[in-house]
Design an enzyme around this catalytic site. Structure first.
Site, PDB file in Angstrom:
ATOM      1  N   LEU A  17       0.905  -1.168  -0.063  1.00 28.24           N
ATOM      2  CA  LEU A  17       0.100   0.084   0.165  1.00 28.24           C
ATOM      3  C   LEU A  17       0.910   1.091   0.033  1.00 28.24           C
ATOM      4  CD1 LEU A  17      -2.730  -1.174   2.432  1.00 28.24           C
ATOM      5  CD2 LEU A  17      -2.832  -1.159   0.078  1.00 28.24           C
ATOM      6  N   ASP A  62      14.368   2.297   8.375  1.00 26.15           N
ATOM      7  CA  ASP A  62      13.740   0.994   8.825  1.00 26.15           C
ATOM      8  C   ASP A  62      12.992   1.862  10.125  1.00 26.15           C
ATOM      9  OD1 ASP A  62      12.988  -0.767  10.976  1.00 26.15           O
ATOM     10  OD2 ASP A  62      14.964  -2.083  10.292  1.00 26.15           O
ATOM     11  N   SER A 140      -3.912   1.397  10.341  1.00 30.32           N
ATOM     12  CA  SER A 140      -4.490   0.645  11.348  1.00 30.32           C
ATOM     13  C   SER A 140      -4.986  -0.397  10.526  1.00 30.32           C
ATOM     14  CB  SER A 140      -5.457   1.138  12.185  1.00 30.32           C
ATOM     15  OG  SER A 140      -5.849   0.185  12.986  1.00 30.32           O
ATOM     16  N   TYR A 154      -1.567  -8.637  16.545  1.00 32.26           N
ATOM     17  CA  TYR A 154      -1.799  -7.725  15.365  1.00 32.26           C
ATOM     18  C   TYR A 154      -2.748  -6.770  15.932  1.00 32.26           C
ATOM     19  CZ  TYR A 154      -2.556  -6.176  10.722  1.00 32.26           C
ATOM     20  OH  TYR A 154      -2.753  -5.024   9.542  1.00 32.26           O
ATOM     21  N   LYS A 158      -2.548  -2.665  16.438  1.00 34.24           N
ATOM     22  CA  LYS A 158      -3.432  -1.728  15.453  1.00 34.24           C
ATOM     23  C   LYS A 158      -4.562  -0.965  16.298  1.00 34.24           C
ATOM     24  CE  LYS A 158      -1.511  -2.459  11.447  1.00 34.24           C
ATOM     25  NZ  LYS A 158      -0.832  -1.231  11.042  1.00 34.24           N
ATOM     26  N   THR A 189      -2.061  -7.123  -1.634  1.00 38.43           N
ATOM     27  CA  THR A 189      -0.509  -6.725  -1.333  1.00 38.43           C
ATOM     28  C   THR A 189       0.104  -8.093  -1.019  1.00 38.43           C
ATOM     29  OG1 THR A 189      -0.762  -6.392   0.928  1.00 38.43           O
ATOM     30  CG2 THR A 189      -1.008  -4.550  -0.659  1.00 38.43           C
TER      31      THR A 189
END
Ligand SMILES: NC(=O)c1ccc[n+]([C@@H]2O[C@H](COP(=O)([O-])OP(=O)(O)OC[C@H]3O[C@@H](n4cnc5c(N)ncnc54)[C@H](OP(=O)(O)O)[C@@H]3O)[C@@H](O)[C@H]2O)c1
Length: 288
Positions: A17, A62, A140, A154, A158, A189
């Site tokens: 993205l 990074d 998010s 995860y 988020k 993706t």
């Protein structure tokens, strides 16, 4: 800023993205700082676009390294004089049951998705404050709206992005800066790929079934997700033109459905338990 040429600073711009946003912004004639762990790859993929010679700056970033963020922000300001739009796209999913993940897995998830996003935001905000102008899009996820089995870590990262973004939005709005937390559904993706997604590797029989189901689901969906990254990129370009952009933005019709279902379920739960909620501060002393 409406309709004018902007300076976009995009993290995770090497693929996915972030890359789609960097590419769309360049094509639209904006200046773009493509910040990536492998800036050579981002540069090579974008260099042939019209105007890239003047409008593209590829910087090493990074996001877990605050010094990278500081240097990339300085390079952006030296080259283009300002950053109008920051897109914090870099991120990955640490998946599997909570207990299947080691503490280091949890740490790395937050280092990238949360603390990394904060490092970059911290590096860019002073220049936006000085100009009393700026837009920040923090990626998010639908996982930042609702938690699911095998997705607790995860989701935790988020949800943190959502909470941070909501608070920050209120802090910096008086300074002319708008923050939008983007909650995408499934977009095509590498996100579900082994190159991005990581599974905790502590084997626990009780979670074997759910882990196998998640892996199977991802394998089936990988690179066939309904969401089109180019369309999402165009959507962000459009949002950057909005005089009053939303604090939360569900990206994709699947995301809209998931957010609506979450809000409805949360509303029902609130209603069902409000007698006890109120009892907690003594409003309905007879309820307990
Ligand atoms: N695609 C979806 O369905 C989806 C849904 C909801 C939310 N999201 C969120 O959208 C964002 C972008 O995901 P995507 O779909 O583009 O995934 P992707 O195709 O897997 O790309 C992930 C990007 O993040 C970068 N990245 C990972 N760790 C990094 C680090 N330490 N420093 C800098 N860059 C790092 C990767 O860089 P390298 O190339 O160097 O690995 C890559 O550019 C993520 O925050 C993700 O959580 C995606």
């Amino acid at each position: 800023m409406t309709g004018s040429e902007r300076v976009w600073f995009v993290t995770g711009a090497g693929r996915g993205l972030g890359f789609a946003v960097a590419r769309a912004a360049l094509i639209a004639g904006h200046k773009v700082v493509a910040a990536a762990r492998r800036p050579e790859a981002a540069e090579e993929a974008l260099a042939d676009l019209p105007g890239a010679a003047e409008n593209l700056l590829a910087e090493r970033l990074d996001v877990t390294r605050p010094e990278d963020a500081r240097l990339a922000a300085n390079a952006a300001l030296n080259r283009f004089g300002r950053v109008d739009v920051l897109v914090n796209a870099a991120g990955y999913g640490q998946i599997g049951a909570f207990e299947a993940n080691a503490p280091e897995d949890v740490q790395r998830q937050f280092d990238v998705n949360v603390f990394g996003l904060m490092h970059v935001t911290r590096a860019i905000l002073p220049a936006m404050r000085a100009r009393r102008s700026g837009r920040i899009f923090n990626f998010s996820s639908i996982a930042g709206v609702r938690g699911r089995p095998g997705g607790s870590l995860y989701a935790a990262s988020k949800f943190a992005v959502g909470g941070f973004s909501e608070g920050l939005a209120a802090e910096v709005k008086p300074l002319g800066i708008f923050v939008t937390v983007v909650e995408p559904g499934y977009f095509r993706t590498d996100f579900l790929d082994e190159s991005s997604m990581r599974f905790g590797d502590i084997a626990i029989d009780d979670y074997a079934e759910v882990t196998a189901a998640i892996k199977g689901g991802y394998a089936q969906r990988n690179h066939k997700q309904p969401g089109d990254p180019e369309r999402l990129a165009q959507t962000l370009l459009a949002l950057a033109d909005e005089p009053a952009p939303p604090v939360h933005f569900a990206a994709g019709s699947d995301a809209v459905e998931i957010v609506a279902a979450k809000l409805a379920a949360w509303g029902r739960e609130l209603e069902a338990w409000k007698h006890l909620s109120a009892a907690a501060d003594g409003s309905f002393p007879d309820a307990v």
